[in-house]
Design a protein around this motif. Structure first.
Motif, PDB file in Angstrom:
ATOM      1  N   VAL A 256       0.888  -1.275  -0.235  1.00 51.40           N
ATOM      2  CA  VAL A 256      -0.114  -0.027  -0.397  1.00 51.40           C
ATOM      3  C   VAL A 256       0.711   1.045  -0.293  1.00 51.40           C
ATOM      4  O   VAL A 256       0.455   1.965  -0.764  1.00 51.40           O
ATOM      5  CB  VAL A 256      -1.252  -0.293   1.289  1.00 51.40           C
ATOM      6  CG1 VAL A 256      -2.193   1.299   1.137  1.00 51.40           C
ATOM      7  CG2 VAL A 256      -2.091  -1.323   1.098  1.00 51.40           C
ATOM      8  N   SER A 257       2.049   1.452   0.699  1.00 50.31           N
ATOM      9  CA  SER A 257       2.896   2.820   0.473  1.00 50.31           C
ATOM     10  C   SER A 257       3.176   2.693  -0.042  1.00 50.31           C
ATOM     11  O   SER A 257       3.849   4.448  -0.860  1.00 50.31           O
ATOM     12  CB  SER A 257       3.545   1.964   2.294  1.00 50.31           C
ATOM     13  OG  SER A 257       4.998   1.622   1.563  1.00 50.31           O
ATOM     14  N   GLY A 258       3.434   1.617  -1.095  1.00 55.87           N
ATOM     15  CA  GLY A 258       4.387   1.473  -2.269  1.00 55.87           C
ATOM     16  C   GLY A 258       3.725   2.473  -3.238  1.00 55.87           C
ATOM     17  O   GLY A 258       4.531   2.778  -4.247  1.00 55.87           O
ATOM     18  N   TRP A 259       2.216   2.584  -3.224  1.00 56.87           N
ATOM     19  CA  TRP A 259       1.484   3.553  -4.325  1.00 56.87           C
ATOM     20  C   TRP A 259       2.077   4.877  -4.565  1.00 56.87           C
ATOM     21  O   TRP A 259       2.674   5.308  -5.640  1.00 56.87           O
ATOM     22  CB  TRP A 259      -0.325   3.632  -3.890  1.00 56.87           C
ATOM     23  CG  TRP A 259      -0.392   2.508  -4.047  1.00 56.87           C
ATOM     24  CD1 TRP A 259      -0.428   1.679  -3.459  1.00 56.87           C
ATOM     25  CD2 TRP A 259      -2.533   2.320  -5.377  1.00 56.87           C
ATOM     26  NE1 TRP A 259      -1.743   0.633  -4.217  1.00 56.87           N
ATOM     27  CE2 TRP A 259      -2.414   1.154  -4.510  1.00 56.87           C
ATOM     28  CE3 TRP A 259      -2.994   3.292  -5.912  1.00 56.87           C
ATOM     29  CZ2 TRP A 259      -4.186   0.594  -5.408  1.00 56.87           C
ATOM     30  CZ3 TRP A 259      -4.298   2.982  -6.358  1.00 56.87           C
ATOM     31  CH2 TRP A 259      -4.312   1.651  -6.109  1.00 56.87           C
ATOM     32  N   VAL A 260       2.758   5.858  -3.500  1.00 60.14           N
ATOM     33  CA  VAL A 260       3.157   7.036  -4.044  1.00 60.14           C
ATOM     34  C   VAL A 260       4.510   6.757  -4.695  1.00 60.14           C
ATOM     35  O   VAL A 260       4.839   7.684  -5.429  1.00 60.14           O
ATOM     36  CB  VAL A 260       3.442   7.778  -2.670  1.00 60.14           C
ATOM     37  CG1 VAL A 260       2.281   7.873  -1.406  1.00 60.14           C
ATOM     38  CG2 VAL A 260       4.431   6.754  -1.965  1.00 60.14           C
TER      39      VAL A 260
ATOM     40  N   LEU B  18      -4.442  12.144  -2.271  1.00 59.48           N
ATOM     41  CA  LEU B  18      -4.356  12.975  -2.797  1.00 59.48           C
ATOM     42  C   LEU B  18      -4.018  14.352  -3.339  1.00 59.48           C
ATOM     43  O   LEU B  18      -3.583  15.060  -2.502  1.00 59.48           O
ATOM     44  CB  LEU B  18      -5.420  12.601  -3.901  1.00 59.48           C
ATOM     45  CG  LEU B  18      -6.830  11.183  -4.676  1.00 59.48           C
ATOM     46  CD1 LEU B  18      -7.587  11.690  -5.085  1.00 59.48           C
ATOM     47  CD2 LEU B  18      -5.318  10.339  -4.049  1.00 59.48           C
ATOM     48  N   GLY B  19      -2.817  14.452  -4.097  1.00 57.69           N
ATOM     49  CA  GLY B  19      -2.519  15.882  -4.466  1.00 57.69           C
ATOM     50  C   GLY B  19      -3.894  16.839  -4.596  1.00 57.69           C
ATOM     51  O   GLY B  19      -4.956  16.120  -5.072  1.00 57.69           O
TER      52      GLY B  19
ATOM     53  N   ARG C  63      -3.774   5.762 -16.795  1.00 56.27           N
ATOM     54  CA  ARG C  63      -1.934   5.022 -17.685  1.00 56.27           C
ATOM     55  C   ARG C  63      -0.788   5.429 -17.518  1.00 56.27           C
ATOM     56  O   ARG C  63      -0.136   4.835 -17.547  1.00 56.27           O
ATOM     57  CB  ARG C  63      -2.906   5.742 -19.416  1.00 56.27           C
ATOM     58  CG  ARG C  63      -3.657   5.913 -20.163  1.00 56.27           C
ATOM     59  CD  ARG C  63      -3.813   6.118 -21.147  1.00 56.27           C
ATOM     60  NE  ARG C  63      -4.157   7.095 -22.007  1.00 56.27           N
ATOM     61  CZ  ARG C  63      -5.199   8.282 -20.824  1.00 56.27           C
ATOM     62  NH1 ARG C  63      -6.105   7.391 -21.364  1.00 56.27           N
ATOM     63  NH2 ARG C  63      -5.040   9.122 -21.306  1.00 56.27           N
ATOM     64  N   ASP C  64      -0.445   6.760 -16.854  1.00 60.69           N
ATOM     65  CA  ASP C  64       0.608   6.964 -16.545  1.00 60.69           C
ATOM     66  C   ASP C  64       1.180   6.384 -15.362  1.00 60.69           C
ATOM     67  O   ASP C  64       2.033   5.607 -15.227  1.00 60.69           O
ATOM     68  CB  ASP C  64       0.778   8.623 -15.861  1.00 60.69           C
ATOM     69  CG  ASP C  64       0.573   9.411 -17.087  1.00 60.69           C
ATOM     70  OD1 ASP C  64       1.221   9.296 -18.410  1.00 60.69           O
ATOM     71  OD2 ASP C  64      -0.096  11.033 -16.635  1.00 60.69           O
ATOM     72  N   ALA C  65       0.161   5.714 -14.358  1.00 60.88           N
ATOM     73  CA  ALA C  65       0.595   5.015 -13.520  1.00 60.88           C
ATOM     74  C   ALA C  65       0.505   3.383 -13.578  1.00 60.88           C
ATOM     75  O   ALA C  65       1.540   3.117 -13.019  1.00 60.88           O
ATOM     76  CB  ALA C  65      -0.323   4.854 -12.100  1.00 60.88           C
ATOM     77  N   MET C  66      -0.388   3.100 -14.703  1.00 58.82           N
ATOM     78  CA  MET C  66       0.077   2.204 -15.497  1.00 58.82           C
ATOM     79  C   MET C  66       1.313   2.093 -15.689  1.00 58.82           C
ATOM     80  O   MET C  66       2.817   0.929 -15.619  1.00 58.82           O
ATOM     81  CB  MET C  66      -0.612   1.012 -16.351  1.00 58.82           C
ATOM     82  CG  MET C  66      -1.873   0.511 -15.081  1.00 58.82           C
ATOM     83  SD  MET C  66      -1.823  -0.205 -13.701  1.00 58.82           S
ATOM     84  CE  MET C  66      -1.946   1.035 -12.721  1.00 58.82           C
TER      85      MET C  66
ATOM     86  N   SER D 230       0.811   8.804  -8.983  1.00 54.87           N
ATOM     87  CA  SER D 230       1.183  10.192  -8.752  1.00 54.87           C
ATOM     88  C   SER D 230       0.830  10.616  -8.448  1.00 54.87           C
ATOM     89  O   SER D 230       1.044  11.932  -7.665  1.00 54.87           O
ATOM     90  CB  SER D 230       2.103  10.356 -10.166  1.00 54.87           C
ATOM     91  OG  SER D 230       0.967  11.000 -11.051  1.00 54.87           O
ATOM     92  N   ALA D 231      -0.198  10.603  -8.623  1.00 47.16           N
ATOM     93  CA  ALA D 231      -1.601  11.344  -8.467  1.00 47.16           C
ATOM     94  C   ALA D 231      -2.099  11.315  -6.384  1.00 47.16           C
ATOM     95  O   ALA D 231      -2.243  11.451  -6.147  1.00 47.16           O
ATOM     96  CB  ALA D 231      -3.663  10.897  -8.806  1.00 47.16           C
ATOM     97  N   VAL D 232      -1.531  10.032  -5.912  1.00 46.29           N
ATOM     98  CA  VAL D 232      -1.701   9.694  -4.275  1.00 46.29           C
ATOM     99  C   VAL D 232      -0.390  10.069  -3.648  1.00 46.29           C
ATOM    100  O   VAL D 232       1.305   9.961  -4.547  1.00 46.29           O
ATOM    101  CB  VAL D 232      -1.467   8.315  -4.763  1.00 46.29           C
ATOM    102  CG1 VAL D 232      -1.419   7.702  -2.535  1.00 46.29           C
ATOM    103  CG2 VAL D 232      -3.115   7.083  -5.071  1.00 46.29           C
ATOM    104  N   THR D 233      -0.387  11.159  -2.615  1.00 45.80           N
ATOM    105  CA  THR D 233       0.729  11.285  -2.071  1.00 45.80           C
ATOM    106  C   THR D 233       1.061  11.109  -0.331  1.00 45.80           C
ATOM    107  O   THR D 233       2.075  10.927   0.061  1.00 45.80           O
ATOM    108  CB  THR D 233      -0.039  12.676  -1.776  1.00 45.80           C
ATOM    109  OG1 THR D 233      -0.544  13.261  -1.136  1.00 45.80           O
ATOM    110  CG2 THR D 233       0.548  13.934  -3.429  1.00 45.80           C
TER     111      THR D 233
END
Length: 157
Positions: A41-45, A67-68, A144-147, A49-52
């Protein structure tokens, strides 16, 4: 201040008044993608990129997401079936107008890699639902950017 949302179940993903669905194939295998979505979970950041801020809560039964721009979510894990799917319900948020939010991530192996399908399901006031229509392209671009970013990470899980 965060507001409590309706405690919807997994069926809400298919019946919500607003459903935004995005899909993309990535090179990583389903187990690696599932690990990034459900376990790390903490790796999402590092890849979304939307996840801060992202942290597991309640011994892994929930998540805290920021989120930002300052939007915050407190979530409950609705489904974690490795390596094919995971889903989350938003229990509380500071997003104005939201009544119910859930997201589902479905993973399927194509010839190689993984086909990732993200469904963002929502209900809320008329202005909230209306605002999601022009938000669709931005959410699609963020997905798309996240993937693409997730695909560039070293294999984990």
């Amino acid at each position: 201040m965060a507001r409590r949302l309706l405690p919807v179940g997994i069926d809400f993903v298919g019946t919500a008044p607003v459903r935004l669905v995005f899909a993309r194939e990535v090179a990583a295998c389903p187990g690696q993608v599932f690990h990034a979505l459900a376990s790390d979970v903490s790796g999402w950041v590092q890849w979304f990129s939307a996840v801060t801020l992202a942290r597991a809560t309640d011994g892994g039964a929930g998540r805290g997401i920021r989120l930002g721009g300052g939007t915050r979510f407190t979530e409950t894990v609705l489904l974690a079936r490795e390596p094919e799917a995971c889903a989350y319900r938003v229990d509380a948020t500071n997003a104005p107008g939201a009544r119910a939010l859930a997201e589902e991530w479905r993973l399927a192996p194509p010839a190689t890699g993984t086909r990732v399908r993200w469904t963002f399901a929502a209900d809320g006031t008329a202005p909230f639902r209306f605002a999601l229509v022009p938000a669709r392209p931005g959410l699609g671009r963020a997905f798309r950017d996240a993937m693409a970013s997730l695909d560039r990470r070293p294999a984990r899980g």
